[in-house]
Design a protein around this motif. Sequence first.
Motif, PDB file in Angstrom:
ATOM      1  N   ARG A   1      18.661  93.257 110.161  1.00  0.00           N
ATOM      2  CA  ARG A   1      20.073  92.939 110.395  1.00  0.00           C
ATOM      3  C   ARG A   1      20.977  93.184 109.089  1.00  0.00           C
ATOM      4  NH1 ARG A   1      18.786  87.072 112.358  1.00  0.00           N
ATOM      5  NH2 ARG A   1      17.666  87.404 110.568  1.00  0.00           N
TER       6      ARG A   1
ATOM      7  N   HIS B   1      23.739  85.924 109.962  1.00  0.00           N
ATOM      8  CA  HIS B   1      23.173  87.218 110.603  1.00  0.00           C
ATOM      9  C   HIS B   1      22.241  87.882 109.813  1.00  0.00           C
ATOM     10  CE1 HIS B   1      22.585  90.472 113.682  1.00  0.00           C
ATOM     11  NE2 HIS B   1      22.966  91.259 112.549  1.00  0.00           N
ATOM     12  N   ALA B   2      22.674  88.185 108.496  1.00  0.00           N
ATOM     13  CA  ALA B   2      22.144  89.264 107.741  1.00  0.00           C
ATOM     14  C   ALA B   2      20.976  89.105 107.149  1.00  0.00           C
ATOM     15  CB  ALA B   2      23.219  89.585 106.520  1.00  0.00           C
TER      16      ALA B   2
ATOM     17  N   HIS C   1      32.819  84.248 110.880  1.00  0.00           N
ATOM     18  CA  HIS C   1      32.227  84.729 109.539  1.00  0.00           C
ATOM     19  C   HIS C   1      31.000  83.918 109.329  1.00  0.00           C
ATOM     20  CE1 HIS C   1      34.789  81.051 108.416  1.00  0.00           C
ATOM     21  NE2 HIS C   1      33.842  81.052 107.372  1.00  0.00           N
TER      22      HIS C   1
ATOM     23  N   THR D   1      27.136  83.827 102.996  1.00  0.00           N
ATOM     24  CA  THR D   1      25.758  84.421 103.179  1.00  0.00           C
ATOM     25  C   THR D   1      24.783  83.648 102.189  1.00  0.00           C
ATOM     26  OG1 THR D   1      24.659  86.430 103.651  1.00  0.00           O
ATOM     27  CG2 THR D   1      25.939  86.753 101.699  1.00  0.00           C
TER      28      THR D   1
ATOM     29  N   VAL E   1      24.582  93.688 107.553  1.00  0.00           N
ATOM     30  CA  VAL E   1      25.858  93.758 107.558  1.00  0.00           C
ATOM     31  C   VAL E   1      26.629  94.652 106.413  1.00  0.00           C
ATOM     32  CG1 VAL E   1      27.965  91.973 107.244  1.00  0.00           C
ATOM     33  CG2 VAL E   1      26.036  91.087 108.348  1.00  0.00           C
TER      34      VAL E   1
ATOM     35  N   PHE F   1      23.319  92.367 102.981  1.00  0.00           N
ATOM     36  CA  PHE F   1      24.631  92.392 102.800  1.00  0.00           C
ATOM     37  C   PHE F   1      25.110  93.621 102.131  1.00  0.00           C
ATOM     38  CE2 PHE F   1      28.000  89.684 104.602  1.00  0.00           C
ATOM     39  CZ  PHE F   1      29.092  90.536 104.267  1.00  0.00           C
TER      40      PHE F   1
ATOM     41  N   ARG G   1      26.248  95.448 111.673  1.00  0.00           N
ATOM     42  CA  ARG G   1      27.463  94.933 111.814  1.00  0.00           C
ATOM     43  C   ARG G   1      28.330  95.167 110.855  1.00  0.00           C
ATOM     44  NH1 ARG G   1      26.379  90.770 115.646  1.00  0.00           N
ATOM     45  NH2 ARG G   1      24.190  91.301 116.742  1.00  0.00           N
TER      46      ARG G   1
ATOM     47  N   THR H   1      33.093  85.808 104.286  1.00  0.00           N
ATOM     48  CA  THR H   1      31.391  85.983 104.574  1.00  0.00           C
ATOM     49  C   THR H   1      30.685  86.106 103.675  1.00  0.00           C
ATOM     50  OG1 THR H   1      32.306  87.058 106.779  1.00  0.00           O
ATOM     51  CG2 THR H   1      29.942  87.156 106.257  1.00  0.00           C
TER      52      THR H   1
ATOM     53  N   LEU I   1      27.918  85.736 111.232  1.00  0.00           N
ATOM     54  CA  LEU I   1      27.848  86.988 110.489  1.00  0.00           C
ATOM     55  C   LEU I   1      26.957  86.894 109.164  1.00  0.00           C
ATOM     56  CD1 LEU I   1      30.866  89.100 111.080  1.00  0.00           C
ATOM     57  CD2 LEU I   1      28.721  89.803 111.579  1.00  0.00           C
TER      58      LEU I   1
ATOM     59  N   ILE J   1      32.005  94.902 108.695  1.00  0.00           N
ATOM     60  CA  ILE J   1      33.271  93.993 108.486  1.00  0.00           C
ATOM     61  C   ILE J   1      34.375  94.991 107.722  1.00  0.00           C
ATOM     62  CG2 ILE J   1      34.372  92.031 107.170  1.00  0.00           C
ATOM     63  CD1 ILE J   1      31.435  90.506 107.692  1.00  0.00           C
TER      64      ILE J   1
END
Length: 407
Positions: A5, A79-80, A73, A112, A7, A83, A34, A108, A76, A36
């Motif tokens: 995953r 999720h990572a 946010h 994270t 971002v 990043f 994903r 975000t 996400l 941003i």
Amino acid sequence: MKGKRIVVGVSGGIAVFKAAALVSKLAQTDADVRVILTRSAARFVTPLTFQTLSRNHVAVDTFDEKDPSVVSHIDLADHADLFLIAPATANLIGKIAHGIGDDMLTTTLLATQAPVMIAPAMNVHMFENPIVRENLDKLSRLGFRFIEPGSGQLACGYVGQGRMEEPENILEAVEKFFREQGELPSLAGKRILVTAGPTWEAIDPVRYLTNRSSGKMGYAVAEVAAEAGAEVTLVSGPTTLPVPWGVRRVDVTTAEEMFRTVMEELPQADVIVKSAAVADYRPVETAEQKMKKSRDAMTLHLVKTKDIAAEIGRRKEGRFFIGFAAETEQVEQNAREKLARKGMDLIVANDVSLPGAGFDGETNAVTVFDAAGEVLRLPVTAKREVARRLVGLLAERLNGKELDERN
């Protein structure tokens, strides 16, 4: 890379077109990508382009909450696995360095817990600006990873360093990051206490006794252990090294400060890795004012510092204890004697007089011993790779110990 995953944060600069190519390459590895975009980035390349390439919704507006079951946010951020910010403008780097969260991307980032990799892109004079350099240095000390920009013709017409690294090279860096993580055994749930660096023992307000330790070996162990899932506390003597991502660092200066800190942290630890090069002696007295050069010779009266390793050995109570021995002769004999004398489970010995195995370098050559003898020998190798092998050996020993205890 499959299922990882990632971002990707994209800030506004001409290099956004490279970010589109990068997202496409990441998606082709079957990673879950994903994106941003900052509002400035969306003026260079539309969100629809990144949505098509990533096959996921693209976030731009903090308040554009499409799923009422989550806060976008935060979702996400959680999720990572990684990043990745590409390109990272001078403006975005400044906001990250100062903890500003005023849009979807920066908010975000603040939330994270994932490792952050940054690929800067800007005009050469901006990249060389001392304020930008200070921000980059600060983020590096905090454990952010950087993919250095390339040099050449820039979009603004200048020639120099500042253009974002090519997408295929960034992809290679990302693949290497996950490859190294995938090879690590899990230390999840383990609390590891690492000591690193030298100590300074003051003679007067401007002079001190120390050694040539850089702390690089201990920092590498702390970084790799954290990547393996351990909760890591790093007790560090004076160094300029960045704090590894996910590691809690406690700064000390003297041997006495390190002794007190280690004893305070010891009860919470499952494993102790003592790699710090602690001074064996300190001046009996420290002059309150600078000592003037008035005689041809000067005598310093020294007294032994507290033996941190020996005290850990006495108090370890089932904890796993790894020590280090920097030697210049009779390496095996001295190391094995120290292992037994200090109550260590493993000792990592190296001959610091050998090329590539001394202090302050990027490589080391070590031999690891336990009570039965040699268990691992590594020729001149990058310190991070040495750390990876040590963490692997630690995981094996901890797993074996837990099996023995259950049986």
